[in-house]
Scaffold this motif. Structure first.
Motif, PDB file in Angstrom:
ATOM      1  N   VAL A 170      -2.702   5.037  11.356  1.00  0.00           N
ATOM      2  CA  VAL A 170      -1.286   5.359  11.083  1.00  0.00           C
ATOM      3  C   VAL A 170      -0.969   5.098   9.612  1.00  0.00           C
ATOM      4  CG1 VAL A 170       1.117   4.745  11.579  1.00  0.00           C
ATOM      5  CG2 VAL A 170      -0.507   5.020  13.465  1.00  0.00           C
ATOM      6  N   LEU A 171      -1.502   3.997   9.069  1.00  0.00           N
ATOM      7  CA  LEU A 171      -1.214   3.654   7.671  1.00  0.00           C
ATOM      8  C   LEU A 171      -1.689   4.775   6.737  1.00  0.00           C
ATOM      9  CD1 LEU A 171       0.045   1.315   6.029  1.00  0.00           C
ATOM     10  CD2 LEU A 171      -2.259   0.410   5.711  1.00  0.00           C
ATOM     11  N   ALA A 172      -2.854   5.350   7.035  1.00  0.00           N
ATOM     12  CA  ALA A 172      -3.358   6.467   6.212  1.00  0.00           C
ATOM     13  C   ALA A 172      -2.355   7.633   6.256  1.00  0.00           C
ATOM     14  CB  ALA A 172      -4.725   6.908   6.713  1.00  0.00           C
ATOM     15  N   GLU A 173      -1.747   7.850   7.405  1.00  0.00           N
ATOM     16  CA  GLU A 173      -0.726   8.908   7.519  1.00  0.00           C
ATOM     17  C   GLU A 173       0.547   8.531   6.767  1.00  0.00           C
ATOM     18  OE1 GLU A 173      -0.980  11.979   8.581  1.00  0.00           O
ATOM     19  OE2 GLU A 173      -3.083  11.510   8.962  1.00  0.00           O
ATOM     20  N   GLU A 174       0.910   7.239   6.818  1.00  0.00           N
ATOM     21  CA  GLU A 174       2.100   6.785   6.077  1.00  0.00           C
ATOM     22  C   GLU A 174       1.962   7.144   4.600  1.00  0.00           C
ATOM     23  OE1 GLU A 174       3.154   2.646   6.758  1.00  0.00           O
ATOM     24  OE2 GLU A 174       2.530   2.779   8.840  1.00  0.00           O
ATOM     25  N   HIS A 175       0.745   6.932   4.081  1.00  0.00           N
ATOM     26  CA  HIS A 175       0.513   7.163   2.644  1.00  0.00           C
ATOM     27  C   HIS A 175       0.622   8.632   2.272  1.00  0.00           C
ATOM     28  CE1 HIS A 175      -1.945   3.182   2.714  1.00  0.00           C
ATOM     29  NE2 HIS A 175      -0.639   2.988   2.785  1.00  0.00           N
ATOM     30  N   HIS A 225       8.626   3.512   8.825  1.00  0.00           N
ATOM     31  CA  HIS A 225       8.467   2.672  10.012  1.00  0.00           C
ATOM     32  C   HIS A 225       7.246   3.159  10.808  1.00  0.00           C
ATOM     33  CE1 HIS A 225       9.669   0.037  13.257  1.00  0.00           C
ATOM     34  NE2 HIS A 225       9.421   1.027  14.086  1.00  0.00           N
ATOM     35  N   PRO A 226       6.399   2.223  11.269  1.00  0.00           N
ATOM     36  CA  PRO A 226       5.151   2.646  11.911  1.00  0.00           C
ATOM     37  C   PRO A 226       5.277   2.991  13.397  1.00  0.00           C
ATOM     38  CG  PRO A 226       5.152   0.281  11.641  1.00  0.00           C
ATOM     39  CD  PRO A 226       6.447   0.763  11.081  1.00  0.00           C
ATOM     40  N   SER A 227       6.180   3.910  13.715  1.00  0.00           N
ATOM     41  CA  SER A 227       6.252   4.444  15.090  1.00  0.00           C
ATOM     42  C   SER A 227       6.935   5.802  15.032  1.00  0.00           C
ATOM     43  CB  SER A 227       7.058   3.524  16.020  1.00  0.00           C
ATOM     44  OG  SER A 227       8.445   3.718  15.832  1.00  0.00           O
ATOM     45  N   SER A 231       0.837  -1.215   0.000  1.00  0.00           N
ATOM     46  CA  SER A 231       0.000   0.000   0.000  1.00  0.00           C
ATOM     47  C   SER A 231       0.867   1.259   0.000  1.00  0.00           C
ATOM     48  CB  SER A 231      -0.990  -0.001   1.165  1.00  0.00           C
ATOM     49  OG  SER A 231      -0.344   0.202   2.395  1.00  0.00           O
ATOM     50  N   ASN A 232       2.002   1.230   0.675  1.00  0.00           N
ATOM     51  CA  ASN A 232       2.905   2.396   0.621  1.00  0.00           C
ATOM     52  C   ASN A 232       3.513   2.554  -0.765  1.00  0.00           C
ATOM     53  OD1 ASN A 232       3.330   3.978   3.230  1.00  0.00           O
ATOM     54  ND2 ASN A 232       3.283   1.853   3.953  1.00  0.00           N
ATOM     55  N   MET A 233       3.812   1.429  -1.412  1.00  0.00           N
ATOM     56  CA  MET A 233       4.309   1.498  -2.793  1.00  0.00           C
ATOM     57  C   MET A 233       3.298   2.195  -3.690  1.00  0.00           C
ATOM     58  SD  MET A 233       4.452  -1.507  -5.565  1.00  0.00           S
ATOM     59  CE  MET A 233       2.683  -1.398  -5.495  1.00  0.00           C
ATOM     60  N   LEU A 244      12.388   1.582   0.830  1.00  0.00           N
ATOM     61  CA  LEU A 244      11.820   0.347   1.373  1.00  0.00           C
ATOM     62  C   LEU A 244      10.375   0.619   1.781  1.00  0.00           C
ATOM     63  CD1 LEU A 244      14.753  -0.805   3.725  1.00  0.00           C
ATOM     64  CD2 LEU A 244      14.540  -1.013   1.236  1.00  0.00           C
ATOM     65  N   ALA A 245       9.471  -0.253   1.376  1.00  0.00           N
ATOM     66  CA  ALA A 245       8.052  -0.056   1.684  1.00  0.00           C
ATOM     67  C   ALA A 245       7.460  -1.407   2.066  1.00  0.00           C
ATOM     68  CB  ALA A 245       7.331   0.550   0.482  1.00  0.00           C
ATOM     69  N   GLY A 246       7.614  -1.751   3.344  1.00  0.00           N
ATOM     70  CA  GLY A 246       7.167  -3.072   3.783  1.00  0.00           C
ATOM     71  C   GLY A 246       8.081  -4.155   3.241  1.00  0.00           C
ATOM     72  N   PHE A 247       9.379  -3.853   3.168  1.00  0.00           N
ATOM     73  CA  PHE A 247      10.379  -4.840   2.729  1.00  0.00           C
ATOM     74  C   PHE A 247      10.834  -5.566   3.990  1.00  0.00           C
ATOM     75  CE2 PHE A 247      14.782  -5.905   1.162  1.00  0.00           C
ATOM     76  CZ  PHE A 247      14.378  -6.722   0.114  1.00  0.00           C
TER      77      PHE A 247
HETATM   78  C1  GRF Z   1       3.742  -0.521   6.904  1.00  0.00           C
HETATM   79  O1  GRF Z   1       3.086  -0.458   8.143  1.00  0.00           O
HETATM   80  C2  GRF Z   1       5.118   0.065   7.041  1.00  0.00           C
HETATM   81  O2  GRF Z   1       5.183   1.088   7.978  1.00  0.00           O
HETATM   82  C3  GRF Z   1       5.921  -1.115   7.535  1.00  0.00           C
HETATM   83  O3  GRF Z   1       5.371  -2.224   6.872  1.00  0.00           O
HETATM   84  C4  GRF Z   1       4.021  -1.966   6.502  1.00  0.00           C
HETATM   85  C5  GRF Z   1       3.948  -2.165   5.012  1.00  0.00           C
HETATM   86  O4  GRF Z   1       2.641  -2.089   4.514  1.00  0.00           O
HETATM   87  N1  GRF Z   1       7.321  -0.903   7.266  1.00  0.00           N
HETATM   88  P1  GRF Z   1       2.399  -1.983   2.949  1.00  0.00           P
HETATM   89  O5  GRF Z   1       2.998  -3.223   2.311  1.00  0.00           O
HETATM   90  O6  GRF Z   1       3.057  -0.731   2.472  1.00  0.00           O
HETATM   91  O7  GRF Z   1       0.910  -1.957   2.777  1.00  0.00           O
END
Ligand code: GRF
Length: 186
Positions: free
Chosen positions: A168-173, A107-109, A16-18, A84-87
């Motif tokens: 948090v994931l919505a914020e990551e995006h 990173h989710p923190s 999803s981050n990708m 790196l995006a969920g690697f």
């Molecule tokens: C995300 O929570 C990211 O912070 C962590 O791994 C997860 C990856 O999710 N490093 P996605 O594959 O990007 O949906």
């Protein structure tokens, strides 16, 4: 030639981050999407949209041998920045040295708090008021490189790890594409 604006996105799973990095690309161009898991759903998404992809199952291959093959693929595509995006794989010291200062991760923190796994459950257990996410440079020490950007998310009394993870994931995006755009310009 390594061009900092030519980005490779490394994934292992849903990606999803990708997708956020692809859809909100401004200052950078996605040159390659690579995975250590050929069955990663994100890889299929990328292929269907015509992105160059690279895949190699990392299980059963010596770590540095895998990383040398990955690095060669990055060179072929003129990559200068590795996102790196969920690697879900720790890179070898060889790779981190070879791409020193050019690898970023989400990173989710709110680093330096909660490096490693289960970040949301740990933040809730500690009665933190805020969770969040950080984009940081990758160094040999796990989740310990320079923080390039962060987003805070309030922890609600009703939160569990899953509900906090969703917010948090919505914020990551939002955060990752913005920080990556700034990073490739610096
Ligand atoms: C995300 O929570 C990211 O912070 C962590 O791994 C997860 C990856 O999710 N490093 P996605 O594959 O990007 O949906």
């Amino acid at each position: 030639m390594r061009d900092p604006k030519h980005v490779a996105i490394l994934i292992s799973g849903r990606g999803s981050n990708m997708r956020a990095l692809v859809e909100q690309a401004k200052e950078y161009e996605v040159a390659l999407i690579a995975s250590n898991k050929p069955e990663a759903p994100g890889l299929e998404w990328a292929r269907l949209r015509g992105f160059s992809t690279w895949e190699l199952e990392s299980k059963g291959i010596e770590k540095e041998a895998f990383d040398r093959k990955l690095s060669a693929a990055l060179e072929v595509h003129g990559v200068g920045t590795v996102a790196l995006a969920g690697f879900m794989r720790i890179l070898s010291p060889w790779f981190v040295h070879e791409w020193r200062g050019r690898i970023v991760n989400i990173h989710p923190s709110l680093l330096p708090k909660y490096r490693g796994l289960d970040t949301h459950a740990r933040a809730i257990a500690d009665a933190e008021q805020f969770g969040g996410c950080s984009v940081h440079l990758v160094t040999e020490e796990l989740d310990a490189g320079e923080v390039l950007g962060q987003a805070e998310v309030p922890i609600l009394p009703t939160d569990n790890a899953q509900s906090l993870e969703r917010r948090v994931l919505a914020e990551e995006h939002r955060l990752y594409p913005t920080v990556l755009s700034e990073f490739v310009m610096r």
